[in-house]
Every structure is written in structure tokens, then in C-alpha cells.
Design a protein around this motif. Structure first.
Motif, short mmCIF file in Angstrom:
data_model
loop_
_atom_site.label_atom_id
_atom_site.label_comp_id
_atom_site.label_asym_id
_atom_site.label_seq_id
_atom_site.Cartn_x
_atom_site.Cartn_y
_atom_site.Cartn_z
N GLY A 1 0.79 -1.23 0.00
CA GLY A 1 0.00 0.00 0.00
C GLY A 1 0.82 1.27 0.00
N ARG A 2 2.13 1.13 -0.26
CA ARG A 2 2.99 2.31 -0.28
C ARG A 2 3.17 2.79 -1.72
N PRO A 3 3.14 4.11 -1.96
CA PRO A 3 3.27 4.62 -3.33
C PRO A 3 4.69 4.47 -3.86
N VAL A 4 4.79 4.35 -5.16
CA VAL A 4 6.09 4.30 -5.84
C VAL A 4 6.37 5.67 -6.43
N GLU A 5 7.47 6.27 -6.03
CA GLU A 5 7.77 7.63 -6.48
C GLU A 5 8.35 7.65 -7.89
N GLN A 6 9.24 6.72 -8.20
CA GLN A 6 9.89 6.70 -9.51
C GLN A 6 9.24 5.63 -10.38
N MET A 7 8.50 6.08 -11.41
CA MET A 7 7.76 5.15 -12.26
C MET A 7 8.61 4.54 -13.36
N ARG A 8 9.71 5.18 -13.72
CA ARG A 8 10.58 4.68 -14.78
C ARG A 8 12.01 4.59 -14.27
N THR A 9 12.54 3.37 -14.23
CA THR A 9 13.92 3.16 -13.78
C THR A 9 14.71 2.53 -14.92
N LEU A 10 15.72 3.25 -15.43
CA LEU A 10 16.57 2.75 -16.49
C LEU A 10 17.95 2.47 -15.93
N LEU A 11 18.37 1.22 -16.01
CA LEU A 11 19.70 0.82 -15.55
C LEU A 11 20.68 0.88 -16.72
N GLU A 12 21.92 1.15 -16.41
CA GLU A 12 22.90 1.36 -17.47
C GLU A 12 23.47 0.05 -18.01
N PRO A 13 23.59 -0.05 -19.34
CA PRO A 13 24.20 -1.23 -19.97
C PRO A 13 25.73 -1.10 -19.97
N GLU A 14 26.39 -2.18 -20.32
CA GLU A 14 27.85 -2.17 -20.39
C GLU A 14 28.29 -3.06 -21.55
N LEU A 15 29.21 -2.55 -22.37
CA LEU A 15 29.73 -3.35 -23.49
C LEU A 15 30.75 -4.35 -22.97
N VAL A 16 30.60 -5.61 -23.36
CA VAL A 16 31.53 -6.67 -23.00
C VAL A 16 32.20 -7.15 -24.28
N VAL A 17 33.48 -6.84 -24.43
CA VAL A 17 34.19 -7.17 -25.67
C VAL A 17 34.84 -8.54 -25.55
N ARG A 18 34.46 -9.44 -26.47
CA ARG A 18 35.08 -10.76 -26.54
C ARG A 18 35.71 -10.93 -27.94
N ARG A 19 35.65 -12.12 -28.50
CA ARG A 19 36.43 -12.36 -29.71
C ARG A 19 35.62 -12.41 -31.01
N SER A 20 34.35 -11.99 -30.96
CA SER A 20 33.55 -12.02 -32.20
C SER A 20 33.64 -10.71 -32.98
N THR A 21 34.46 -9.77 -32.50
CA THR A 21 34.67 -8.51 -33.22
C THR A 21 36.16 -8.24 -33.35
N LYS A 22 36.53 -7.57 -34.45
CA LYS A 22 37.93 -7.20 -34.64
C LYS A 22 38.03 -5.97 -35.54
N LEU A 23 39.20 -5.37 -35.51
CA LEU A 23 39.47 -4.21 -36.34
C LEU A 23 39.38 -4.61 -37.81
N LEU A 24 38.66 -3.81 -38.59
CA LEU A 24 38.53 -4.09 -40.03
C LEU A 24 39.88 -3.85 -40.70
N ASP A 25 40.39 -4.87 -41.37
CA ASP A 25 41.72 -4.74 -41.98
C ASP A 25 41.64 -4.56 -43.49
N ARG A 26 40.44 -4.19 -43.97
CA ARG A 26 40.29 -3.93 -45.40
C ARG A 26 39.21 -2.87 -45.60
N ILE A 27 39.15 -2.26 -46.73
CA ILE A 27 38.14 -1.25 -47.06
C ILE A 27 37.19 -1.84 -48.07
#
Length: 340
Positions: free
Chosen positions: A314-340
Motif C-alpha cells: 500500500g505504499r506509493p512508488v515515487e519513480q515510475m521509470r527506472t533505467l539501468l545502465e548497460p555495459e559493453l563486454v568485448v570478446r572475440r567475435s569482433t575485430k578491427l577491419l583490416d580492409r576497405i
């Protein structure tokens, strides 16, 4: 003659505490010393005492039960959500019911009516697709509802989710920063706000680098492995100029993307870099391990459960929209493009 069932008074007498202390211990409310709690637990076990939850519900007007309504249970992301909800619910002395609507609005409405009739204390919903008027009716009738992960089209229902637009921008900007200029996007299911937000983030990244989005490079994958695979095969067949990177709307569709690329004789990341979204546990075990956007699923679930318990009390909620921050996790499926 049948032996009388032990009562809370018997537990209190054996443990040497008040019935109020026993009640707080059994309900998980209030501060109780660990030694006292152990004494009460021992008394409960020795006597074989089982609380009368029906009678307690009449007094407290609480069923000590919350429900989670999901679109399905096949996505491992939902398993993380449910596990965290259950953990927080148990900490608060509540049990949890799990329901799946399978994408059917009528089934979702039926579940909400049933849960309301069962007098659950509240419902956490993800992927609920109902007209605002139908959702509003449940809220007006006193059923607490909180959204986690995906929003509903009704402003009076609190929402907890990751910043999807920000996460999609991080994923796409990572690929652009590696020199990729032809970045495809395998999007989520159509007509969902979460899909639109991730497309918007994909567009934001292009704009920040000064590049225009090529509409030919956007294909619907629908958040599934099969959808990601089909969408990628369509891109490989239909796109006039080849792409060198793909941002998939979630990790499951990224798995389908990698499958389609491999089947077509392309190597990840040597020929095409791939980024997902969610950071599922499986993303560490794909070949190669998947670069992805981490969204804090457990934190989302716990925060949403806290809000639901507040509403149920029965208690009111003050913040109706809560956005949590994402984080990029770099693994091995991406690499520097070595050609144009």
C-alpha cells in the motif's frame, strides 16, 4: 484420538519467546537475532509446526504470493530474471508463481484475472501486450503490476529495464570504431518498443559518427536463433553491397547470425564481426565467444520485485521509470577491419 496440531503458542513456549517474535521470524519481517531465529527454527522443526497461511491471509490481507507473467520460458534471459525474483520474494517471505502467455493477449488477460481472483499480492510482467484500458482496469481494481524488461502502454505501471537505446548505441559504436562502415542490424520482433529502442540506438551511433543508416541493412530477426539465422541469410542474398559487421538485437539472434555466416562460408570475426545484446551465459561459449551488451538482469528483477512489494504493502512508488545502465563486454567475435 488424533493428536492436536501444534500452534504458534506451542512454538513460542518451546523457544522461550513471544508469539509476536515467532510471527516475525516466520514472516521474514523485522529484526531478529540470528541465535533467536535458530531457536525458533529448531522449535518449529521439533514440533512439526506448519503456519496456517489461509488464516494468516485473512488477517494480513496478504497471500504472501507474487506472480511473474512472461511471454515464454525459452529465452535464458528470463531464467535469470525469474531466479532473481524468486530469491528476493523468498527473502520477503513470499512464494512465487510463474505463468507464460506464449504471446497470446487473451491468455495474458485470463492469467491476470485468475491471479486477481487468487488474491496474489502483485504481478511482475514482461512482454505483456494488452490495450491500455484493459491494463488500467486491473490496476484500478487493486492488482499491483510492475513491468520488468519490457514496458506496457500504460503510464501508471512502474517499469524497470536497461537503457536499451544506450546499449544499442554502445554496440553499434563499437563496430564503427573498429572501422566498419557497412554495419547490418538484425532487429527484434516488430511493433515492440524494445525493438524500436534498439533500432534507435543503432541509428544514434551512425549519426554520432556522421554516417547514414542504409535501410537495406536492417532485417527483422525477432529475438530468436532461427529468426537471426533467416534474417542474416536474407541480408546475404538481398543486400547489393556486402556488410562487414552485424549488431543483433539479442544474444539468441546473434547465435543465429553466426550460424548463417558460418554456413555461408564466412568467418567470424575475420570476415564479419558480430555483436549481441543481453550477455547471456551462453555468449561466453559461442564460437568465437560473443561480444555483447551486458544488461543487469538480476538487478532489474530485484528492483522490480522491491517495487511490487512496496505497492502490495500500500505504499506509493515515487519513480515510475527506472533505467539501468548497460555495459559493453568485448570478446572475440569482433575485430578491427583490416580492409576497405
Amino acid at each position: 484420538m488424533r493428536k492436536a496440531k501444534p500452534t504458534i503458542y506451542d512454538v513460542a513456549r518451546l523457544a522461550g519467546v513471544s508469539t509476536a517474535t515467532v510471527s516475525r521470524a516466520l514472516n521474514g519481517t523485522g529484526q531478529i537475532a540470528p541465535a533467536t531465529r535458530r531457536t525458533i527454527d529448531d522449535a518449529v522443526e521439533q514440533l512439526g509446526y506448519h503456519p496456517n497461511t489461509a488464516a494468516r491471509s485473512l488477517v494480513t490481507r496478504s497471500s504472501q504470493t507474487i506472480a511473474v507473467l512472461l511471454p515464454d520460458i525459452t529465452n535464458p534471459f528470463y531464467a535469470t530474471l525469474v531466479s532473481a525474483v524468486q530469491e528476493r520474494a523468498l527473502e520477503a517471505g513470499h512464494t512465487m508463481l510463474l505463468c507464460t502467455a506464449e504471446g497470446d493477449p487473451d491468455r495474458a488477460a485470463d492469467y491476470l484475472r485468475l491471479l486477481q481472483a487468487k488474491q496474489v499480492d502483485g504481478v511482475l510482467v514482461d512482454g505483456l501486450v494488452l490495450p491500455p484500458a484493459r491494463i488500467a482496469r486491473f490496476v484500478r481494481e487493486g492488482l499491483p503490476i510492475v513491468c520488468l524488461d519490457r514496458d506496457v502502454d500504460y503510464a501508471l505501471v512502474p517499469l524497470v529495464q536497461v537503457n536499451n537505446r544506450r546499449g544499442a548505441k554502445l554496440a553499434t559504436a563499437h563496430l564503427l570504431s573498429l572501422g566498419h562502415r557497412r554495419v547490418a542490424h538484425v532487429s527484434g520482433a516488430p511493433n515492440l518498443r524494445i525493438s524500436e529502442e534498439r533500432v534507435a540506438g543503432y541509428t544514434d551511433a551512425h549519426n554520432s559518427f556522421g554516417y547514414a543508416v542504409d535501410p537495406e541493412l536492417v532485417a527483422v530477426g525477432g529475438f530468436t536463433e532461427e529468426g537471426g539465422c533467416v534474417a542474416t541469410k536474407e541480408l546475404l542474398l538481398d543486400v547489393q553491397y556486402p556488410f562487414t559487421a552485424v549488431f543483433a538485437a539479442n544474444d539468441l539472434s546473434a547465435v543465429g547470425v553466426i550460424s548463417a555466416l558460418t554456413e555461408s562460408g564466412l568467418r567470424v570475426p575475420d570476415d564479419v564481426s558480430v555483436v549481441g545484446f543481453d550477455d547471456l551465459r551462453l555468449s561466453r561459449f559461442t564460437t568465437p565467444p560473443l561480444t555483447t551488451v551486458h544488461q543487469p538482469a538480476a538487478e532489474i528483477a530485484r528492483h522490480a520485485t522491491e517495487l511490487l512489494l512496496e505497492l502490495a504493502a500500500g505504499r506509493p512508488v515515487e519513480q515510475m521509470r527506472t533505467l539501468l545502465e548497460p555495459e559493453l563486454v568485448v570478446r572475440r567475435s569482433t575485430k578491427l577491419l583490416d580492409r576497405i
